[in-house]
Design an enzyme around this catalytic site. Structure first.
Site, PDB file in Angstrom:
ATOM      1  N   LEU A 153      33.375  48.149  35.079  1.00 36.25           N
ATOM      2  CA  LEU A 153      32.389  47.113  35.456  1.00 36.25           C
ATOM      3  C   LEU A 153      32.992  45.722  35.229  1.00 36.25           C
ATOM      4  CD1 LEU A 153      29.423  47.035  36.557  1.00 36.25           C
ATOM      5  CD2 LEU A 153      28.764  46.373  34.235  1.00 36.25           C
ATOM      6  N   GLY A 154      33.991  45.394  36.050  1.00 40.87           N
ATOM      7  CA  GLY A 154      34.600  44.059  36.002  1.00 40.87           C
ATOM      8  C   GLY A 154      34.040  43.205  37.122  1.00 40.87           C
ATOM      9  N   ARG A 155      34.883  42.300  37.612  1.00 43.20           N
ATOM     10  CA  ARG A 155      34.432  41.387  38.679  1.00 43.20           C
ATOM     11  C   ARG A 155      33.982  42.166  39.905  1.00 43.20           C
ATOM     12  NH1 ARG A 155      39.240  38.450  36.439  1.00 43.20           N
ATOM     13  NH2 ARG A 155      40.275  40.276  37.284  1.00 43.20           N
ATOM     14  N   ILE A 156      34.838  43.096  40.370  1.00 42.68           N
ATOM     15  CA  ILE A 156      34.487  43.839  41.588  1.00 42.68           C
ATOM     16  C   ILE A 156      33.374  44.843  41.286  1.00 42.68           C
ATOM     17  CG2 ILE A 156      35.347  45.329  43.438  1.00 42.68           C
ATOM     18  CD1 ILE A 156      38.152  44.119  42.914  1.00 42.68           C
ATOM     19  N   SER A 175      33.133  51.265  31.053  1.00 43.68           N
ATOM     20  CA  SER A 175      34.284  50.371  30.938  1.00 43.68           C
ATOM     21  C   SER A 175      34.806  50.589  29.529  1.00 43.68           C
ATOM     22  CB  SER A 175      33.871  48.905  31.083  1.00 43.68           C
ATOM     23  OG  SER A 175      33.617  48.589  32.427  1.00 43.68           O
ATOM     24  N   ARG A 176      35.942  49.955  29.190  1.00 43.29           N
ATOM     25  CA  ARG A 176      36.432  50.120  27.815  1.00 43.29           C
ATOM     26  C   ARG A 176      35.420  49.576  26.816  1.00 43.29           C
ATOM     27  NH1 ARG A 176      42.292  47.669  28.843  1.00 43.29           N
ATOM     28  NH2 ARG A 176      40.900  46.205  29.882  1.00 43.29           N
ATOM     29  N   SER A 177      34.709  48.517  27.225  1.00 46.02           N
ATOM     30  CA  SER A 177      33.696  47.948  26.332  1.00 46.02           C
ATOM     31  C   SER A 177      32.359  47.852  27.053  1.00 46.02           C
ATOM     32  CB  SER A 177      34.136  46.550  25.877  1.00 46.02           C
ATOM     33  OG  SER A 177      34.333  45.736  27.012  1.00 46.02           O
ATOM     34  N   ARG A 232      43.187  52.155  42.257  1.00 42.34           N
ATOM     35  CA  ARG A 232      44.587  52.450  42.552  1.00 42.34           C
ATOM     36  C   ARG A 232      44.692  53.970  42.644  1.00 42.34           C
ATOM     37  NH1 ARG A 232      45.248  47.957  43.897  1.00 42.34           N
ATOM     38  NH2 ARG A 232      46.577  46.342  43.008  1.00 42.34           N
ATOM     39  N   ASP A 256      40.332  54.547  49.511  1.00 42.93           N
ATOM     40  CA  ASP A 256      41.111  53.439  50.081  1.00 42.93           C
ATOM     41  C   ASP A 256      42.526  53.432  49.528  1.00 42.93           C
ATOM     42  OD1 ASP A 256      41.287  50.943  51.631  1.00 42.93           O
ATOM     43  OD2 ASP A 256      41.469  49.969  49.665  1.00 42.93           O
ATOM     44  N   GLU A 261      51.074  56.236  48.384  1.00 40.75           N
ATOM     45  CA  GLU A 261      50.877  55.456  49.610  1.00 40.75           C
ATOM     46  C   GLU A 261      52.218  55.098  50.243  1.00 40.75           C
ATOM     47  OE1 GLU A 261      47.046  53.139  47.748  1.00 40.75           O
ATOM     48  OE2 GLU A 261      48.612  51.943  48.652  1.00 40.75           O
ATOM     49  N   HIS A 279      44.333  51.365  52.247  1.00 40.62           N
ATOM     50  CA  HIS A 279      44.437  50.295  51.233  1.00 40.62           C
ATOM     51  C   HIS A 279      44.139  48.927  51.854  1.00 40.62           C
ATOM     52  CE1 HIS A 279      46.441  49.193  47.163  1.00 40.62           C
ATOM     53  NE2 HIS A 279      45.459  48.364  47.479  1.00 40.62           N
TER      54      HIS A 279
HETATM   55  P1  NDP Z   1      38.509  43.226  36.227  1.00 39.86           P
HETATM   56  O1  NDP Z   1      39.610  43.034  35.248  1.00 39.86           O
HETATM   57  O2  NDP Z   1      37.482  42.168  36.379  1.00 39.86           O
HETATM   58  O3  NDP Z   1      37.737  44.604  35.932  1.00 39.86           O
HETATM   59  C1  NDP Z   1      38.397  45.767  35.566  1.00 39.86           C
HETATM   60  C2  NDP Z   1      37.415  46.680  34.864  1.00 39.86           C
HETATM   61  O4  NDP Z   1      38.091  47.915  34.578  1.00 39.86           O
HETATM   62  C3  NDP Z   1      36.885  46.151  33.561  1.00 39.86           C
HETATM   63  O5  NDP Z   1      35.519  46.433  33.480  1.00 39.86           O
HETATM   64  C4  NDP Z   1      37.640  46.967  32.512  1.00 39.86           C
HETATM   65  O6  NDP Z   1      36.904  47.193  31.327  1.00 39.86           O
HETATM   66  C5  NDP Z   1      37.795  48.282  33.230  1.00 39.86           C
HETATM   67  N1  NDP Z   1      38.869  49.084  32.649  1.00 39.86           N
HETATM   68  C6  NDP Z   1      40.151  48.744  32.415  1.00 39.86           C
HETATM   69  N2  NDP Z   1      40.818  49.751  31.846  1.00 39.86           N
HETATM   70  C7  NDP Z   1      39.926  50.749  31.688  1.00 39.86           C
HETATM   71  C8  NDP Z   1      39.996  52.057  31.140  1.00 39.86           C
HETATM   72  N3  NDP Z   1      41.131  52.532  30.634  1.00 39.86           N
HETATM   73  N4  NDP Z   1      38.868  52.804  31.136  1.00 39.86           N
HETATM   74  C9  NDP Z   1      37.717  52.335  31.645  1.00 39.86           C
HETATM   75  N5  NDP Z   1      37.589  51.105  32.182  1.00 39.86           N
HETATM   76  C10 NDP Z   1      38.670  50.332  32.197  1.00 39.86           C
HETATM   77  O7  NDP Z   1      39.252  43.491  37.616  1.00 39.86           O
HETATM   78  P2  NDP Z   1      38.671  43.353  39.103  1.00 39.86           P
HETATM   79  O8  NDP Z   1      37.292  43.895  39.121  1.00 39.86           O
HETATM   80  O9  NDP Z   1      38.905  41.995  39.627  1.00 39.86           O
HETATM   81  O10 NDP Z   1      39.675  44.346  39.868  1.00 39.86           O
HETATM   82  C11 NDP Z   1      39.727  45.703  39.469  1.00 39.86           C
HETATM   83  C12 NDP Z   1      40.839  46.439  40.177  1.00 39.86           C
HETATM   84  O11 NDP Z   1      40.496  46.732  41.516  1.00 39.86           O
HETATM   85  C13 NDP Z   1      42.178  45.731  40.321  1.00 39.86           C
HETATM   86  O12 NDP Z   1      42.920  45.700  39.116  1.00 39.86           O
HETATM   87  C14 NDP Z   1      42.845  46.559  41.399  1.00 39.86           C
HETATM   88  O13 NDP Z   1      43.531  47.658  40.820  1.00 39.86           O
HETATM   89  C15 NDP Z   1      41.671  47.074  42.216  1.00 39.86           C
HETATM   90  N6  NDP Z   1      41.643  46.446  43.537  1.00 39.86           N
HETATM   91  C16 NDP Z   1      41.864  47.220  44.641  1.00 39.86           C
HETATM   92  C17 NDP Z   1      41.860  46.654  45.897  1.00 39.86           C
HETATM   93  C18 NDP Z   1      42.094  47.493  47.105  1.00 39.86           C
HETATM   94  O14 NDP Z   1      42.631  46.981  48.081  1.00 39.86           O
HETATM   95  N7  NDP Z   1      41.698  48.757  47.098  1.00 39.86           N
HETATM   96  C19 NDP Z   1      41.653  45.220  46.102  1.00 39.86           C
HETATM   97  C20 NDP Z   1      41.392  44.502  44.869  1.00 39.86           C
HETATM   98  C21 NDP Z   1      41.399  45.107  43.649  1.00 39.86           C
HETATM   99  P3  NDP Z   1      36.891  46.158  30.099  1.00 39.86           P
HETATM  100  O15 NDP Z   1      36.309  44.903  30.652  1.00 39.86           O
HETATM  101  O16 NDP Z   1      36.000  46.805  29.113  1.00 39.86           O
HETATM  102  O17 NDP Z   1      38.312  46.000  29.683  1.00 39.86           O
END
Ligand code: NDP
Length: 318
Positions: A153-156, A175-177, A232, A256, A261, A279
């Site tokens: 649950l990050g930005r996207i 999410s991790r937190s 990914r 996606d 890939e 992708h």
């Molecule tokens: P953010 O950093 O805002 O969010 C990432 C989220 O992933 C956070 O909530 C984080 O949790 C969580 N996370 C990280 N590690 C773990 C884990 N081991 N277990 C559980 N949750 C975890 O990134 P964005 O939302 O901006 O982007 C996310 C990802 O989307 C990018 O890094 C990229 O890989 C992918 N992406 C893919 C695209 C595509 O073309 N398909 C395009 C753009 C992005 P916490 O906050 O608790 O650390």
């Protein structure tokens, strides 16, 4: 005046080139045989690298650029860049968060609707003449009022949650937190999968999330569950996903990103309950332009005051 030298890895748009050319002396990284002598001769002169989230910064380039100060990457994911090593060298790495979140979330909605409403097979039903020969297409599953689980649950992830709310979804996440968000938190990916009908992976890639979605998670999602990966390819055990789909242990998937890939398992290509995109979650003219503009802005800001607008968190202290 001598301009600082910028090494370009991968292709850039004319718009990006035109915005950077007045400020930097730009060289594309040459191909294979030319690369080693080129780096030996020119490497020490580069202060900046422009790359993307897929190509990253290969080890030979990082070693050949001892005077590097800034890396500006096109894309939010940076698992192909050793950001800790760069941070330790005092090199700031910038990426392109936020500007693509809405587009990636929209791509999830596209895949979700495509899988649930069977867009691809029902389109074929029309084009093949099956509608005339055999009559109406079968009923499909609604996206309305579902339990949706967001893995990351990050930005996207939050942009995805906003869109799911429009469909009346009951939103869960892991999410991790735990976040300050009005959604139900689960302490693991398995627990999340068990609680929902639709699971979407949107974490970063890299070793920390490798095969976060494995056979146990897919089994927890269950035979009526749909799985989506926009994170990914490495985040999912793809062989386990194929087995789960083949055995009907989950109902369908929208993907996606893939482990190798642009290679995609033939088994996935043959499945009607799977929607595949190459992708392209951020791949619109508008969003890619915004990403390119941010890549340029980071480099130009660095030129002005040695900082970037959007550093990766590991470099935020620099
Ligand atoms: P953010 O950093 O805002 O969010 C990432 C989220 O992933 C956070 O909530 C984080 O949790 C969580 N996370 C990280 N590690 C773990 C884990 N081991 N277990 C559980 N949750 C975890 O990134 P964005 O939302 O901006 O982007 C996310 C990802 O989307 C990018 O890094 C990229 O890989 C992918 N992406 C893919 C695209 C595509 O073309 N398909 C395009 C753009 C992005 P916490 O906050 O608790 O650390």
């Amino acid at each position: 005046m001598v301009k600082p030298r910028l090494l370009q890895i991968g292709r850039i748009t004319d718009r990006m080139h035109d915005a950077l050319a007045p400020h930097f002396d730009i060289d594309p990284l040459p191909d294979r045989e030319a690369r080693e002598p080129f780096l030996r001769e020119n490497g020490p002169e580069y202060v900046a690298i422009l790359t993307n989230g897929h190509l990253g910064v290969p080890e030979d380039v990082a070693v050949a650029t001892p005077n590097l100060k800034v890396v500006s990457s096109y894309g939010v994911g940076y698992d192909a860049i050793d950001v800790e090593a760069f941070a330790a060298r005092g090199i700031v790495v910038a990426h392109t968060p936020d500007v693509l979140s809405d587009e990636v979330a929209n791509t999830f909605v596209m895949l979700w609707l495509a899988v649930s409403r069977e867009l691809i097979p029902s389109d074929r039903h029309v084009r093949s003449g099956e509608w005339v020969r055999a009559g109406s297409y079968r009923l499909t599953r609604s996206v309305q009022n579902r339990r949706v689980g967001i893995l990351g649950l990050g930005r996207i992830g939050r942009a995805i949650a906003d869109r799911c709310a429009v469909f009346g979804a009951d939103i869960h996440y892991h999410s991790r937190s735990r976040k300050d968000a009005p959604y139900t938190y689960h302490a693991s990916a398995v627990e999340l999968a068990r609680a929902v009908e639709v699971l979407v992976a949107i974490t970063p890639g890299g070793p920390g999330t490798r095969h976060l979605v494995n056979a146990d998670v897919l089994d927890a999602l269950g035979p009526d569950g749909l799985f989506f990966n926009l994170a990914r390819g490495s985040v999912v055990d793809e062989a386990a996903l194929v087995r789960a789909l083949e055995a009907g242990r989950i109902a369908g998937a929208g993907l996606d990103v893939f482990e190798a890939e642009p290679k995609v398992p033939d088994a996935l290509k043959a499945m009607d309950n799977v929607a595949l995109t190459p992708h392209v979650a951020s791949g619109t003219h508008e969003t890619r332009q915004a990403m390119g503009d941010l890549v340029v802005e980071n480099l130009r800001q660095w030129l002005e005051d040695g900082t970037v607008r959007t550093p990766v968190p590991e470099c935020a202290h620099l």
